[in-house]
Design an enzyme around this catalytic site. Structure first.
Site, mmCIF file in Angstrom:
data_model
loop_
_atom_site.group_PDB
_atom_site.id
_atom_site.type_symbol
_atom_site.label_atom_id
_atom_site.label_comp_id
_atom_site.label_asym_id
_atom_site.label_seq_id
_atom_site.Cartn_x
_atom_site.Cartn_y
_atom_site.Cartn_z
ATOM 1 N N ASP A 219 0.787 -1.229 0.000
ATOM 2 C CA ASP A 219 0.000 0.000 0.000
ATOM 3 C C ASP A 219 0.820 1.281 0.000
ATOM 4 O O ASP A 219 0.378 2.284 -0.541
ATOM 5 C CB ASP A 219 -0.944 0.003 1.208
ATOM 6 C CG ASP A 219 -1.972 -1.111 1.114
ATOM 7 O OD1 ASP A 219 -2.675 -1.166 0.095
ATOM 8 O OD2 ASP A 219 -2.067 -1.931 2.038
ATOM 9 N N TYR B 286 -9.036 -1.664 4.518
ATOM 10 C CA TYR B 286 -8.330 -1.684 5.798
ATOM 11 C C TYR B 286 -8.008 -0.298 6.322
ATOM 12 O O TYR B 286 -7.730 0.616 5.555
ATOM 13 C CB TYR B 286 -7.013 -2.465 5.671
ATOM 14 C CG TYR B 286 -7.156 -3.863 6.194
ATOM 15 C CD1 TYR B 286 -7.157 -4.090 7.561
ATOM 16 C CD2 TYR B 286 -7.336 -4.937 5.350
ATOM 17 C CE1 TYR B 286 -7.329 -5.365 8.062
ATOM 18 C CE2 TYR B 286 -7.508 -6.219 5.840
ATOM 19 C CZ TYR B 286 -7.504 -6.423 7.199
ATOM 20 O OH TYR B 286 -7.678 -7.674 7.691
#
Ligand SMILES: [Cu+2]
EC number: 1.4.3.21
Length: 712
Positions: free
Chosen positions: A354, A442
């Site tokens: 990410d 998330y």
């Protein structure tokens, strides 16, 4: 039925409630506004931004690029390539190109700042450019074209555009209709592609995966399973659609998580509002926007597009002399790696990185006062560049606060003295710097916590939504031997796919200065007592090994072969002759167990060890490489470390990976309670004795009298 009508498409793209999600966030009609807040708009209308960034100036060599500097870089780039004016060239990242470490270390307040430079990763004509812009001369001073495999961090435009591409396909639209999903309820996210060999090389590729918003905000729990699209990100064309046929879409009921919207009863007694009292106000101050001073600590803090939050030049005052001593030059989450454990179509490629694929900064939405951060928190904004090179502000992205959780920093009471009451105790008060990022489903909460005894604790907590898989099964009893396939059934028709989370930290430790640091491995070796010498049979003996080269510092943790790991400065000795040092103390952890020839692990090779030490090299900042999107794993920590360079008595960088395996359970549905992992950097012979011996306890007079709670 054929494609949706024009009217419906218009609604889809511009309607109020109709939104498209990317992997990282849901877009509204003005994606720029949600992605970050445009500066001009911010200054006029966003009450969350209290600071006028338009006139901000840099005060410190490490201060991030200001709004003015970002605008200047944009002007320089527009003159460098006409594509920046027309939009055919895009800015994927823009950050301060930090000056040489020696210049930063030597710089003192009041000195002229070293020349300001911007590091830009841009993309045009199918080529990646790593550009350095000198802000003083207003010139591009270097331009590396395709320096490694891989592509730049994605822009908001990339993911927004990619999510719309499947709608051009008649086949895709038929698949949506076959599932009985209204286009007005359709949400598509864009998982990153990973890298799986020649078929997908030579072009930027992204996946598209869709959900229904019908009846819930929590579309992540309502996947349209079995429909998987691969998109060419440059041509904005569908490469491949795989439709395995409709699979039951999990129900909407029970998925909502917003307070006041869900109707879940609370079967517990009310917990009264609670906060910490600070009658004399906070004890920390932030100078010039980025320099934090608290108790015996001083450090520089800034928001960063890629790493989210960077702590630099952390110094702690010596407990004997009061002089500041260097502990860490720079610390930040260098990369994340979240591989999913499902080799099936539509899932095999999921191995998210990410930080380098989307960035932790722009995905860090404004923190929620009183809930994300306590009442006494101070907020710091992020200033970034958007894809067109214009500045944008991410308000309230970082918070700083003092924490008193009722803990004790040291204590002793003496039981043998009958004529004296010896009961000494000191409260533990710490300073926390926090950022929370929402990378798609998330949420990751990053805390850097500083203690007055010199300890730094880094914690990463995960919350948010699971990435789930639709299944026809409603009960474990129906699954039979399919129970082990991808993960546990966590709700009717919902499988929580097993996955790992790894976060690799770059920790440029500079114990008492940048040079002359070494890694000492302190081994606890079981020793057998010679027969007849003692009633004991065995004991642990401490043996120290200095890591000479990088391969000595490729470390896998083991409970049954225990080491302490100290970064020491052998030239700075304590009163009794020990080298000044800091230990890295791992917390609960997990190792990546994927085979080293598995494509996600080739790219995520920086998780092959939990600890690494490398010699400082200013180009080795990101554990997976600068260009990690679809990278081939040719520029990462494993590759650098395998050069086996000398690391003894040098300027060295410590890398630590924390992680956990995640086998989902029903409590993770519909939104996960936070789960945290941490590590500590703790002084080891750094101070001559307990550095907080002299700290005074709290007295009744220091705190307003409050009604003591009745006790037995
Ligand atoms: Cu997880």
């Amino acid at each position: 039925m054929a494609e949706p009508s024009f009217a419906r498409l218009s609604l889809l793209f511009f309607g109020f409630l109709l939104t498209f999600a990317t992997y990282s966030w849901v877009f509204g009609p003005d994606s720029g506004f949600l992605f970050g807040t445009r500066v001009k708009k911010t200054l006029r209308s966003d009450p969350r931004v209290r600071f006028d960034h338009s006139t901000e100036k840099p005060h410190h060599p490490l201060d991030p690029l200001t709004v003015r500097e970002i605008e200047r870089v944009r002007t320089v780039l527009s003159g460098y390539d006409p594509g920046f004016g027309t939009g055919s060239a895009t800015v994927h990242s823009m950050a301060l190109d930090e000056p040489d470490k020696t210049r930063v270390v030597q710089w003192k307040k009041g000195n002229k700042l070293p020349s300001r430079r911007a590091a830009v990763v841009a993309y045009w004509g199918g080529q990646t450019h790593e550009i350095t812009v000198d802000l003083d001369s207003g010139r591009v001073v270097s331009d590396l074209v395709n320096p490694t495999s891989g592509y730049p961090i994605l822009t908001v435009n990339d993911v927004y555009a990619a999510a719309q591409v499947p709608l051009k396909s008649v086949e895709f639209n038929r698949s949506i209709e076959a599932r009985g999903v209204k286009f007005s309820d359709l949400v598509c996210i864009t998982p990153f592609a990973g890298w799986f060999g020649p078929e997908e090389e030579g072009r930027r590729v992204i996946r598209v995966q869709c959900y229904t918003l019908q009846g819930t905000t929590n579309y992540f729990m309502r996947p349209l399973e079995g429909l998987h699209v691969t998109v060419d990100l440059d041509k904005l064309e569908v490469i491949k659609i795989v439709d395995k046929g409709p699979i039951t879409i999990p129900k909407a009921s029970g998925t909502e998580y917003r307070f006041g919207v869900h109707n879940k009863p609370v079967h517990m007694d009310r917990v009264n509002p609670i906060s910490m009292e600070q009658p004399d106000g906070p004890s920390f101050r932030v100078e010039d926007g980025h320099l934090v001073k608290w108790a015996n600590w001083e450090f520089h803090i800034k928001a960063d597009q890629r790493a989210g939050m960077i702590i630099s030049q952390a110094t702690v005052r010596d407990s004997e002399t009061g002089k500041p001593r260097s502990v860490m030059y720079k610390g930040f989450p260098s990369e994340l790696f979240v591989p999913y454990m499902d080799p099936e179509e539509g899932w095999y490629y999921k191995g998210y990185m990410d930080a380098g694929e989307i960035g932790l900064g722009p995905t860090a939405m404004p923190l929620v006062p009183l809930n994300d951060c306590p009442r006494n928190a101070y907020y710091i904004d992020g200033v970034f560049a958007s894809a067109d090179g214009r500045p944008l502000v991410q308000p309230n992205m970082i918070c700083l606060f003092e924490r008193y959780a009722g803990d004790i920093s040291w204590r002793h009471s003496e039981i043998l003295f009958t004529d004296a009451d010896v009961r000494e105790s000191r409260p533990k008060v710490t300073l926390v710097a926090r950022m929370a990022t929402t990378v798609g489903n998330y949420d990751y909460i990053f805390d850097w916590e500083f203690q007055t005894d010199g300890l730094i604790r880094v914690t990463v907590a995960a919350s948010g939504m699971l990435m789930v898989k639709g299944t026809p099964y409603e009960n474990v009893d129906d699954l039979g031997d399919k129970e082990d396939d991808a993960g546990p059934l966590i709700s009717e028709n919902v499988i929580g796919v097993v996955h790992d989370h790894f976060i690799t930290f770059h920790l440029d430790m500079d114990i008492d200065g940048p040079a002359n640091n070494s890694l000492v491995k302190v081994h606890l070796e079981k020793t057998r007592v010679p027969k007849g010498k003692s009633p004991r049979k065995s004991y642990l003996k401490v043996k120290k090994y200095i890591a000479k080269t990088e391969k000595d510092a490729q470390i896998k943790l083991s409970l049954y072969d225990p080491y302490e790991f100290h970064i020491v400065n052998p030239n700075r000795k304590s009163r009794v002759g020990n080298p000044a040092g800091y230990r890295i103390i791992p917390g609960g952890n997990a190792a990546s167990l994927l085979d080293h020839d598995d494509p996600p692990q080739i790219r995520g090779a920086f998780t092959n060890n939990q600890i690494w030490v490398t010699p400082y090299n200013r180009s080795e900042q990101y554990a997976g490489g600068v260009l990690i999107y679809q990278s081939h794993g040719d520029d990462n920590l494993q590759v650098w470390s395998d050069r086996d360079r000398p690391i003894e008595n040098k300027d060295i960088v410590l890398w630590y990976t924390l992680g956990f395996h995640h086998v989902p359970c029903q409590e993770d549905y519909p939104v996960m309670p936070t789960v945290a992992a941490s590590f500590e950097l703790k002084p080891a012979n750094f101070f001559d004795s307990n550095p907080i011996l002299g700290v005074a306890p709290f007295f009744d007079k220091d705190l307003p009298v409050c009604k003591p709670f009745a006790s037995s």
